[in-house]
Design an enzyme around this catalytic site. Sequence first.
Site, PDB file in Angstrom:
ATOM      1  N   ASN A   1       0.830  -1.204   0.000  1.00  0.00           N
ATOM      2  CA  ASN A   1       0.000   0.000   0.000  1.00  0.00           C
ATOM      3  C   ASN A   1       0.865   1.255   0.000  1.00  0.00           C
ATOM      4  O   ASN A   1       0.525   2.274  -0.618  1.00  0.00           O
ATOM      5  CB  ASN A   1      -0.917   0.021   1.227  1.00  0.00           C
ATOM      6  CG  ASN A   1      -2.079  -0.933   1.072  1.00  0.00           C
ATOM      7  OD1 ASN A   1      -2.334  -1.424  -0.018  1.00  0.00           O
ATOM      8  ND2 ASN A   1      -2.777  -1.195   2.161  1.00  0.00           N
TER       9      ASN A   1
ATOM     10  N   GLU B   1       3.886   1.630  -1.384  1.00  0.00           N
ATOM     11  CA  GLU B   1       4.386   1.858  -2.740  1.00  0.00           C
ATOM     12  C   GLU B   1       3.264   2.336  -3.664  1.00  0.00           C
ATOM     13  O   GLU B   1       3.468   3.202  -4.519  1.00  0.00           O
ATOM     14  CB  GLU B   1       5.010   0.565  -3.277  1.00  0.00           C
ATOM     15  CG  GLU B   1       6.269   0.140  -2.527  1.00  0.00           C
ATOM     16  CD  GLU B   1       6.692  -1.274  -2.871  1.00  0.00           C
ATOM     17  OE1 GLU B   1       7.814  -1.453  -3.348  1.00  0.00           O
ATOM     18  OE2 GLU B   1       5.887  -2.201  -2.666  1.00  0.00           O
TER      19      GLU B   1
ATOM     20  N   ASP C   1       0.569   4.090  -2.892  1.00  0.00           N
ATOM     21  CA  ASP C   1       0.248   5.498  -2.620  1.00  0.00           C
ATOM     22  C   ASP C   1       1.277   6.435  -3.247  1.00  0.00           C
ATOM     23  O   ASP C   1       0.931   7.488  -3.799  1.00  0.00           O
ATOM     24  CB  ASP C   1       0.169   5.745  -1.111  1.00  0.00           C
ATOM     25  CG  ASP C   1      -1.097   5.154  -0.498  1.00  0.00           C
ATOM     26  OD1 ASP C   1      -2.044   4.881  -1.255  1.00  0.00           O
ATOM     27  OD2 ASP C   1      -1.128   4.972   0.728  1.00  0.00           O
TER      28      ASP C   1
ATOM     29  N   SER D   1     -16.364   5.775  -5.499  1.00  0.00           N
ATOM     30  CA  SER D   1     -15.311   5.832  -4.487  1.00  0.00           C
ATOM     31  C   SER D   1     -15.366   7.171  -3.759  1.00  0.00           C
ATOM     32  O   SER D   1     -16.023   8.110  -4.201  1.00  0.00           O
ATOM     33  CB  SER D   1     -13.943   5.642  -5.136  1.00  0.00           C
ATOM     34  OG  SER D   1     -13.687   6.682  -6.048  1.00  0.00           O
TER      35      SER D   1
ATOM     36  N   LYS E   1     -12.335   2.820   7.781  1.00  0.00           N
ATOM     37  CA  LYS E   1     -12.208   2.432   6.380  1.00  0.00           C
ATOM     38  C   LYS E   1     -11.618   1.023   6.405  1.00  0.00           C
ATOM     39  O   LYS E   1     -10.407   0.839   6.530  1.00  0.00           O
ATOM     40  CB  LYS E   1     -11.299   3.394   5.620  1.00  0.00           C
ATOM     41  CG  LYS E   1     -11.201   3.107   4.129  1.00  0.00           C
ATOM     42  CD  LYS E   1     -10.333   4.169   3.444  1.00  0.00           C
ATOM     43  CE  LYS E   1     -10.250   3.917   1.944  1.00  0.00           C
ATOM     44  NZ  LYS E   1      -9.533   2.669   1.622  1.00  0.00           N
TER      45      LYS E   1
ATOM     46  N   ARG F   1     -18.182  -5.089  -5.633  1.00  0.00           N
ATOM     47  CA  ARG F   1     -18.139  -3.709  -6.116  1.00  0.00           C
ATOM     48  C   ARG F   1     -17.681  -3.621  -7.567  1.00  0.00           C
ATOM     49  O   ARG F   1     -18.133  -2.782  -8.335  1.00  0.00           O
ATOM     50  CB  ARG F   1     -17.190  -2.902  -5.225  1.00  0.00           C
ATOM     51  CG  ARG F   1     -17.077  -1.440  -5.614  1.00  0.00           C
ATOM     52  CD  ARG F   1     -16.047  -0.770  -4.723  1.00  0.00           C
ATOM     53  NE  ARG F   1     -16.032   0.669  -4.906  1.00  0.00           N
ATOM     54  CZ  ARG F   1     -15.226   1.468  -4.244  1.00  0.00           C
ATOM     55  NH1 ARG F   1     -14.396   0.957  -3.348  1.00  0.00           N
ATOM     56  NH2 ARG F   1     -15.242   2.766  -4.447  1.00  0.00           N
TER      57      ARG F   1
ATOM     58  N   LYS G   1      -6.518   8.768   5.077  1.00  0.00           N
ATOM     59  CA  LYS G   1      -5.482   7.740   5.142  1.00  0.00           C
ATOM     60  C   LYS G   1      -4.304   8.279   5.930  1.00  0.00           C
ATOM     61  O   LYS G   1      -3.886   9.428   5.735  1.00  0.00           O
ATOM     62  CB  LYS G   1      -5.049   7.316   3.734  1.00  0.00           C
ATOM     63  CG  LYS G   1      -6.175   6.692   2.917  1.00  0.00           C
ATOM     64  CD  LYS G   1      -5.648   5.968   1.698  1.00  0.00           C
ATOM     65  CE  LYS G   1      -4.949   4.687   2.082  1.00  0.00           C
ATOM     66  NZ  LYS G   1      -4.565   3.868   0.923  1.00  0.00           N
TER      67      LYS G   1
ATOM     68  N   CYS H   1      12.550 -27.011   4.323  1.00  0.00           N
ATOM     69  CA  CYS H   1      13.162 -28.113   5.064  1.00  0.00           C
ATOM     70  C   CYS H   1      12.870 -29.413   4.318  1.00  0.00           C
ATOM     71  O   CYS H   1      11.758 -29.618   3.832  1.00  0.00           O
ATOM     72  CB  CYS H   1      12.587 -28.163   6.478  1.00  0.00           C
ATOM     73  SG  CYS H   1      13.121 -29.598   7.435  1.00  0.00           S
TER      74      CYS H   1
ATOM     75  N   CYS I   1       9.620 -32.955  10.299  1.00  0.00           N
ATOM     76  CA  CYS I   1       9.986 -31.754  11.059  1.00  0.00           C
ATOM     77  C   CYS I   1       8.796 -31.268  11.882  1.00  0.00           C
ATOM     78  O   CYS I   1       7.675 -31.183  11.372  1.00  0.00           O
ATOM     79  CB  CYS I   1      10.447 -30.659  10.097  1.00  0.00           C
ATOM     80  SG  CYS I   1      10.890 -29.116  10.909  1.00  0.00           S
TER      81      CYS I   1
END
Length: 652
Positions: A32, A34, A36, A79, A103, A124, A297, A407, A412
């Site tokens: 998020n 990057e 923005d 939006s 939000k 949506r 935000k 592994c 394990c």
Amino acid sequence: MEEKRLRIDELTEQLNLASDAYYNGSEELMSNYEWDLLFDELARLEEETGYVREDSPTGNTGYEASGGEKETHEYPALSLAKTKEIPQLLEWAGDRAVWLSWKLDGLTLVLTYDGGRLTKILTRGNGTVGTNITFLRHAISGFPQEIADKGHFVVRGEAAISYTDFELINDMIEDDDEKYANPRNLASGTLNLDDPALVKERRVRFHAFTLVHTDGEMDSWGARMDYLERLGFAVVDREATDAAHLEDAIARWTHRVESGQMDIPVDGLVICYDDTAYAATGSVTGHHATRAGYAFKWKDESADTRLDHIEWSCAVSTISPVAVFDPVQLEGTTVTRASLCNISEIERLGIGKTCTLSIIKANKIIPKCIAVKDAAGEVEIPAQCPVCHAPTQIAVSKNSGTKTLRCTNPECTAKNVKKFARFVSRGGMDIDGFSTRTMLRFINDGYIREFADIYHLREHFKEIEQQEGFGEKSVANMELAIERSREVHPVNLIFALCIPMIGADAAKRIVSAIGFDAFLERMKNGEGFEDIEGIGGERSSSILAWYGNEKNREGLARLLPELHVEHVPVAERAGGSCEGLTFVITGDVHHFKNRDEFTAYVESRGGKVTGSVSKKTDYLVNNDAASNSSKNRKAKELGIPILTEDEFVERF
């Protein structure tokens, strides 16, 4: 100018590819943070040049989900305008009453009801056209299938998965190509699935955030949300405020996120006008309704720090790198660790043996490395598993090319974390405070190798108290939960043992038919359980094969002395006190340990317990008999007696 147009083309295509992954549950292409940065750069260039492509993400509300039948929204899902500046929110609020809410970081759904019945669920999509997923109506929680409002009714909300469930689900996925980057990515990917049963297992929950349409007169957003709550919807948290008090409210809500109080993922806050009639008069700019609401935000706070070392942690099939660095203060907390996901992420960031890391807390919660400076030397990839010390190997995904460390030892302990998660689960030993992540940490630290080790964790409490995320209080709570679990119902214990093909239902049948002591004796003698109704030869063979494994047999022998298994009388074959009766049990219980034990009691006496009240229900058991809950109301409508737990015990 031409250079800026080329950059706009590049950013548009890059962000659209990321949107596809974001909304369709594919592998996340960027954080998020990057997103923005690139989005803001694109918006700035578009404003400077006047060049805006038709497919620009600055004018699109979302991305159409892959697959499924597409339908046009009755009311476009526009939006909201977004800002990171509080003064812009205050100016927008003006002198009007507003509401503050979360939000949520999930997938927006639109539900339509007619005549009181749910008739449609749309995603949506791109805001104009969504995907019809009505077939998942029983797989998603948070909304009723029927409501008292018999008119045309449209509600919009966010389908989300909690951090707790995300960790549990993601840690159980062995194929790295199938893992999800975050809860929102998991939620959107889940709602693209065709199997309702699998969707239901992933615990997607709907949170209503606006009542789009009702035939009734109701011009207050707050009243509409109250109405949704009364109808049985899970509704987003909200607070009435105004411009004079909004900044203080935002600070308080932000603190709830920073202090780790939120299990539901959020990526900001929303304000909206209480006067819905006024809000509806706004214009549409691009794909934003100017008065529908305003999204806030948080600004990502970053800090630079020196890498100390990389710790490798084994989880199921993957050994994942974690950056451990000099402590930094972020969002009011001290941060010393951040997951690096896999070898490919180390290479993408350019992390060296020594380097400076730029760290943020994504959505104010999850520490994340976003950049690297001054890298020198190469990161050493472990040749041995940190848990069992078996050789490791680097696996390359066929689909994405992602490199992960694994592994090679199929036995394990870390690969069997599913069994430990089941052991401590509510249906098993019911030990609070043991998330899958916590269990994996204790396994990696060598504290837990088998089930009995959980009851010796006190030997490591001093060390655990010093670890990030723990402290005296959390360790004390853990000790209390462990001690409480020593008193266990035999059905829960059998379920917790993780015997293949033996779930809660089979455990109930065994305990009801022969009791726990006889169950142990039959395993020791190899007698089998075919004579028990509902078990059969295959399940019986599975039990004996499990006990025939030396590791399981010896592990059980070390576990039993740590426990006190409750005595449950073998059920009467016929004529039990609850024979032929159907009960619904709701609310808290005090006579029984929990509702599972209550259910087992009823079934051991020939009765049946269901989850919802219907004409077939004989009794509703609720210690709050005077409450106005939906089950109480339904019982009263149908004339079904409501008993308190004490009244039930006296009668049955």
